[in-house]
Scaffold this motif. Structure first.
Motif, PDB file in Angstrom:
ATOM      1  N   LYS A 161      12.375   1.744 -12.466  1.00  0.00           N
ATOM      2  CA  LYS A 161      11.339   2.705 -12.052  1.00  0.00           C
ATOM      3  C   LYS A 161      10.847   2.252 -10.677  1.00  0.00           C
ATOM      4  N   PRO A 162      11.550   2.648  -9.601  1.00  0.00           N
ATOM      5  CA  PRO A 162      11.203   2.153  -8.266  1.00  0.00           C
ATOM      6  C   PRO A 162       9.739   2.408  -7.921  1.00  0.00           C
ATOM      7  N   ILE A 163       9.177   1.491  -7.148  1.00  0.00           N
ATOM      8  CA  ILE A 163       7.782   1.626  -6.710  1.00  0.00           C
ATOM      9  C   ILE A 163       7.775   2.597  -5.535  1.00  0.00           C
ATOM     10  N   THR A 164       7.766   3.858  -5.869  1.00  0.00           N
ATOM     11  CA  THR A 164       7.930   4.931  -4.882  1.00  0.00           C
ATOM     12  C   THR A 164       6.914   6.020  -5.154  1.00  0.00           C
ATOM     13  N   SER A 165       6.064   6.285  -4.162  1.00  0.00           N
ATOM     14  CA  SER A 165       5.008   7.276  -4.337  1.00  0.00           C
ATOM     15  C   SER A 165       4.359   7.538  -2.977  1.00  0.00           C
ATOM     16  N   ARG A 166       3.289   8.313  -2.989  1.00  0.00           N
ATOM     17  CA  ARG A 166       2.482   8.430  -1.778  1.00  0.00           C
ATOM     18  C   ARG A 166       1.716   7.133  -1.580  1.00  0.00           C
ATOM     19  N   ALA A 167       1.521   6.735  -0.315  1.00  0.00           N
ATOM     20  CA  ALA A 167       0.838   5.477  -0.031  1.00  0.00           C
ATOM     21  C   ALA A 167      -0.126   5.645   1.130  1.00  0.00           C
ATOM     22  N   HIS A 168      -1.037   4.687   1.242  1.00  0.00           N
ATOM     23  CA  HIS A 168      -2.067   4.704   2.285  1.00  0.00           C
ATOM     24  C   HIS A 168      -2.173   3.311   2.896  1.00  0.00           C
ATOM     25  N   LEU A 169      -2.444   3.268   4.191  1.00  0.00           N
ATOM     26  CA  LEU A 169      -2.711   2.002   4.881  1.00  0.00           C
ATOM     27  C   LEU A 169      -4.188   1.896   5.220  1.00  0.00           C
ATOM     28  N   LEU A 170      -4.802   0.804   4.793  1.00  0.00           N
ATOM     29  CA  LEU A 170      -6.144   0.461   5.256  1.00  0.00           C
ATOM     30  C   LEU A 170      -5.967  -0.610   6.327  1.00  0.00           C
ATOM     31  N   ASP A 171      -6.135  -0.214   7.573  1.00  0.00           N
ATOM     32  CA  ASP A 171      -5.884  -1.090   8.721  1.00  0.00           C
ATOM     33  C   ASP A 171      -7.192  -1.791   9.082  1.00  0.00           C
ATOM     34  N   ILE A 172      -7.437  -2.922   8.439  1.00  0.00           N
ATOM     35  CA  ILE A 172      -8.730  -3.591   8.581  1.00  0.00           C
ATOM     36  C   ILE A 172      -8.942  -4.141   9.997  1.00  0.00           C
ATOM     37  N   PRO A 173      -7.965  -4.796  10.656  1.00  0.00           N
ATOM     38  CA  PRO A 173      -8.198  -5.243  12.033  1.00  0.00           C
ATOM     39  C   PRO A 173      -8.558  -4.094  12.975  1.00  0.00           C
ATOM     40  N   LEU A 174      -7.910  -2.943  12.805  1.00  0.00           N
ATOM     41  CA  LEU A 174      -8.231  -1.781  13.638  1.00  0.00           C
ATOM     42  C   LEU A 174      -9.663  -1.328  13.385  1.00  0.00           C
ATOM     43  N   TYR A 175     -10.047  -1.245  12.127  1.00  0.00           N
ATOM     44  CA  TYR A 175     -11.411  -0.823  11.789  1.00  0.00           C
ATOM     45  C   TYR A 175     -12.440  -1.805  12.350  1.00  0.00           C
ATOM     46  N   LEU A 176     -12.199  -3.099  12.186  1.00  0.00           N
ATOM     47  CA  LEU A 176     -13.164  -4.102  12.660  1.00  0.00           C
ATOM     48  C   LEU A 176     -13.317  -4.059  14.176  1.00  0.00           C
ATOM     49  N   ILE A 197      -0.173   4.329  -3.894  1.00  0.00           N
ATOM     50  CA  ILE A 197       0.012   2.920  -3.567  1.00  0.00           C
ATOM     51  C   ILE A 197      -0.883   2.565  -2.390  1.00  0.00           C
ATOM     52  N   LEU A 198      -1.486   1.377  -2.417  1.00  0.00           N
ATOM     53  CA  LEU A 198      -2.414   0.968  -1.371  1.00  0.00           C
ATOM     54  C   LEU A 198      -1.864  -0.242  -0.616  1.00  0.00           C
ATOM     55  N   LEU A 199      -1.794  -0.133   0.723  1.00  0.00           N
ATOM     56  CA  LEU A 199      -1.408  -1.233   1.594  1.00  0.00           C
ATOM     57  C   LEU A 199      -2.621  -1.637   2.421  1.00  0.00           C
ATOM     58  N   VAL A 200      -2.871  -2.932   2.512  1.00  0.00           N
ATOM     59  CA  VAL A 200      -4.019  -3.457   3.264  1.00  0.00           C
ATOM     60  C   VAL A 200      -3.504  -4.392   4.350  1.00  0.00           C
ATOM     61  N   ARG A 201      -3.784  -4.052   5.598  1.00  0.00           N
ATOM     62  CA  ARG A 201      -3.375  -4.902   6.721  1.00  0.00           C
ATOM     63  C   ARG A 201      -4.520  -5.837   7.094  1.00  0.00           C
ATOM     64  N   THR A 202      -4.196  -7.138   7.241  1.00  0.00           N
ATOM     65  CA  THR A 202      -5.195  -8.133   7.636  1.00  0.00           C
ATOM     66  C   THR A 202      -4.915  -8.722   9.020  1.00  0.00           C
ATOM     67  N   GLY A 203      -3.678  -8.587   9.502  1.00  0.00           N
ATOM     68  CA  GLY A 203      -3.277  -9.223  10.753  1.00  0.00           C
ATOM     69  C   GLY A 203      -2.676 -10.596  10.563  1.00  0.00           C
ATOM     70  N   PHE A 204      -2.447 -11.002   9.297  1.00  0.00           N
ATOM     71  CA  PHE A 204      -1.907 -12.329   9.034  1.00  0.00           C
ATOM     72  C   PHE A 204      -0.526 -12.503   9.663  1.00  0.00           C
TER      73      PHE A 204
END
Length: 325
Positions: free
Chosen positions: A146-161, A199-206
């Motif tokens: 059951k592939p992890i395949t769906s609509r997804a979103h990016l929360l770009d925290i460095p951009l927001y900060l 699906i939720l993706l969170v960017r930190t800049g790591f």
């Protein structure tokens, strides 16, 4: 706005198994369930994801397998070429968590539950069973079936900060976790509307921070007394938000979705998400190009596909992930 999945009771109903560990959802999808939160990804969710494809642009989300791992106990990939005189074969040896990865449900347990020295995985599996290579239950082959395949979103925290002149994230410290309030504010600013099965993706800049280090500096980081890294704040309100929004899987560009290590005697996302809910956690995703594309198209929602390795009973897997606009 919070969207409660029709497949799930509200967070306040947890734990489902009252004899189990805190906040567990064991048995929610039946006693034989091995897919956990991936059950939320229905054909409707996948179709909702494909409806976001307008540009025909594909973005890679994987670091090279040769990426020098940030965890001291995980060796880098080794590669040999076997030449038979008329053709070549690759022979790869690697820890499935040496680079971009999905954690499987046998990776991380409730710590010291039900008592000191006990470690309990999803559905009540103990450490002995989870460590048995002959047992297939709860393996990452389900991420292929059951592939992890769906609509997804990016929360770009460095951009927001940076947009709001807020202090940047300290990549190699757990001192300042990203609170739920920042995740929610970021989602609101970039018109992210999370629905059950997304699906939720969170960017930190790591990724940028570790790539800027020399090989010697990376080795020095591994030898620290505490191998700290940035991430979200593991709190009950954060758990409640992820549950009630109906998020099916999470991933970030840092070594652990939450700041690591978490405070002693505090529940981590790894315990609640993996061992409690069967919610896959992705780590060390390469979100740099994705961030650029989201800014270019002025949208932070897209179609996400991932087909893990078909390793029956596997502990973790490279995601082979991509975003499609």
């Amino acid at each position: 706005m919070t969207s409660t999945s029709t497949l799930s009771p509200p967070f306040s109903a947890l734990p489902i198994d009252k004899s189990g560990p805190p906040l567990n959802a064991w048995g929610l999808h039946g006693p034989e369930d091995e897919k956990g939160r991936l059950n939320l990804i229905t054909p409707k969710c996948v179709k909702r994801g494909t409806d976001t494809i307008t540009e025909g642009v594909v973005v890679n989300l994987n670091l090279p397998l040769s990426f020098n791992p940030v965890h001291a106990s995980r060796a880098p990939m080794e590669r040999k070429i076997k030449c038979s005189g008329h053709s070549n074969d690759d022979i790869l040896t690697f820890n499935t968590q040496c680079s971009t990865q999905w954690d499987g449900l046998r990776h991380y347990a409730y710590q010291n539950w039900p008592e000191e020295g006990k470690f309990t995985f999803y559905g009540g599996m103990d450490i002995k069973e989870a460590s048995n290579p002959n047992i297939k239950k709860y393996g990452v082959h389900h991420y292929a079936e059951k592939p992890i395949t769906s609509r997804a979103h990016l929360l770009d925290i460095p951009l927001y900060l940076s947009t709001h002149n807020l202090p940047p994230i300290e990549a190699f410290s757990n001192a300042h976790p990203i609170p739920l309030s920042i995740l929610q504010a970021c989602a609101a600013e970039y018109n992210v509307d999370i629905q059950p099965g997304d699906i939720l993706l969170v960017r930190t800049g790591f990724t940028e921070a570790i790539e800027a280090k020399s090989p010697e500096e990376r080795e020095g980081l591994k030898k620290r007394e505490k191998n700290e890294s940035c991430g979200v704040e593991a709190s009950e309100e954060l758990f409640a938000w992820h549950w009630d929004e109906g998020i099916a899987a999470v991933a970030s560009d840092c070594p652990s979705y939450e700041t690591w290590p978490v405070a002693p005697n505090k529940l981590s996302c790894h315990q609640v998400f993996l061992a409690g809910w069967g919610l896959p956690i992705g780590e060390l995703f390469d979100l740099r190009e994705l961030s650029k594309r989201c800014q270019k198209y002025k949208r932070w929602t897209f179609f996400f596909t991932s087909m893990g390795l078909y390793v029956e009973g596997g502990i973790a897997t490279p995601p082979n992930a991509q975003a499609i606009f």
